[in-house]
Design an enzyme around this catalytic site. Structure first.
Site, PDB file in Angstrom:
ATOM      1  NE  ARG A   1      -3.900   0.641   2.651  1.00  0.00           N
ATOM      2  CZ  ARG A   1      -4.463   0.501   3.639  1.00  0.00           C
ATOM      3  NH1 ARG A   1      -4.923  -0.168   3.753  1.00  0.00           N
ATOM      4  NH2 ARG A   1      -4.978   1.536   3.739  1.00  0.00           N
TER       5      ARG A   1
ATOM      6  NE  ARG B   1      -3.917   5.560   5.864  1.00  0.00           N
ATOM      7  CZ  ARG B   1      -3.880   4.573   5.382  1.00  0.00           C
ATOM      8  NH1 ARG B   1      -2.402   3.796   5.892  1.00  0.00           N
ATOM      9  NH2 ARG B   1      -4.486   3.503   6.330  1.00  0.00           N
TER      10      ARG B   1
HETATM   11  P1  AMP Z   1      -8.586   2.325   4.174  1.00  0.00           P
HETATM   12  O1  AMP Z   1      -8.059   1.150   3.143  1.00  0.00           O
HETATM   13  O2  AMP Z   1      -9.731   1.868   4.686  1.00  0.00           O
HETATM   14  O3  AMP Z   1      -7.905   2.554   5.051  1.00  0.00           O
HETATM   15  O4  AMP Z   1      -8.895   3.498   2.186  1.00  0.00           O
HETATM   16  C1  AMP Z   1      -7.158   3.732   1.579  1.00  0.00           C
HETATM   17  C2  AMP Z   1      -8.001   4.574   1.214  1.00  0.00           C
HETATM   18  O5  AMP Z   1      -8.569   4.666   0.119  1.00  0.00           O
HETATM   19  C3  AMP Z   1      -8.297   5.762   1.690  1.00  0.00           C
HETATM   20  O6  AMP Z   1      -7.281   6.572   2.635  1.00  0.00           O
HETATM   21  C4  AMP Z   1      -9.092   7.057   0.974  1.00  0.00           C
HETATM   22  O7  AMP Z   1      -8.391   7.264   0.907  1.00  0.00           O
HETATM   23  C5  AMP Z   1      -9.455   6.404   0.403  1.00  0.00           C
HETATM   24  N1  AMP Z   1     -10.939   5.606   0.793  1.00  0.00           N
HETATM   25  C6  AMP Z   1     -11.500   4.645   1.407  1.00  0.00           C
HETATM   26  N2  AMP Z   1     -13.253   4.510   1.918  1.00  0.00           N
HETATM   27  C7  AMP Z   1     -13.256   5.674   2.095  1.00  0.00           C
HETATM   28  C8  AMP Z   1     -14.438   6.372   2.027  1.00  0.00           C
HETATM   29  N3  AMP Z   1     -15.283   5.642   2.414  1.00  0.00           N
HETATM   30  N4  AMP Z   1     -14.249   7.718   1.479  1.00  0.00           N
HETATM   31  C9  AMP Z   1     -12.974   8.866   1.119  1.00  0.00           C
HETATM   32  N5  AMP Z   1     -12.135   7.986   0.986  1.00  0.00           N
HETATM   33  C10 AMP Z   1     -12.179   5.949   1.471  1.00  0.00           C
END
Ligand code: AMP
Length: 192
Positions: free
Chosen positions: A134, A145
């Site tokens: 990632r 984040r």
């Molecule tokens: P995650 O895998 O849930 O940590 O998501 C990784 C990245 O995807 C986040 O830092 C955002 O850039 C984007 N992302 C995931 N889910 C969302 C959401 N519900 N709204 C906006 N951005 C999202």
């Protein structure tokens, strides 16, 4: 069972969502995963969101709400689902409530996984070093984040507290132990 898993990046939502889905036969819906696979495919959506993910920012509400709307229409959601990483803004939470009220399938459990910031940073950076692949699992992006989480996603917990109940689980400890804690919280609702 239709579960929203809340918690900061690195809290273990993905791992716990996977276990919960295996145990209860639910669909695992991770907007982060959907976005990362679009990036891997090199689709127009992927090209649009890649820089946003790499920066640790949120993609626009309208975009993820549409992704979720399409995802929730798939057959595997009929038996229930776990939302992991969505909703991340109050706007998304309200849109989700509306979508689910249209199909008369409201959220049954909102579970918040709580973990200290220091532990989160350690976990995420380690995940990056161990080859998560990632672009956002680095020291620099983690700080961003967490900042985005505090500013835009923490209010989602307050929103759910105001409209229903939030079940809080301690996210420190062994994966299996945390899974058991979550099951203890959600199982009484299984009759739904
Ligand atoms: P995650 O895998 O849930 O940590 O998501 C990784 C990245 O995807 C986040 O830092 C955002 O850039 C984007 N992302 C995931 N889910 C969302 C959401 N519900 N709204 C906006 N951005 C999202």
């Amino acid at each position: 069972m239709r579960v929203v898993l809340l918690g900061p990046p690195g809290a273990g939502k993905g791992t716990q969502a996977t276990l919960l889905c295996q145990r209860f036969g639910l669909a695992h819906i991770s907007t982060g995963e959907i976005l990362r696979s679009a990036i891997k495919e090199g689709s127009p959506l992927g090209k649009e969101v890649a820089p946003i993910l790499a920066a640790g920012s949120l993609v626009p509400d309208a975009l993820v709400i549409e992704l979720i709307r399409e995802r929730l229409m798939k057959d595997d959601c009929l038996k229930g689902f776990v939302l992991d990483g969505f909703p991340r803004t109050v706007e998304q939470a309200k849109a989700l409530a509306l979508l689910l009220s249209e199909i008369e399938k409201p959220i049954t459990n909102v579970v918040e996984v709580r973990v200290d910031d220091a532990v989160l940073i350690d976990r995420i950076v380690k995940r990056g070093q161990e080859g998560s692949g990632r672009s956002d699992d680095t020291h620099e992006v983690v700080a961003r984040r967490l900042e985005v989480y505090r500013a835009q996603t923490a209010p989602v917990t307050a929103y759910y507290e105001s409209v229903s109940e939030v079940q809080v689980v301690d996210g420190l400890g062994e994966v299996a132990e945390i899974h058991r804690r979550i099951c203890d919280l959600v199982e009484p609702e299984l009759a739904d």
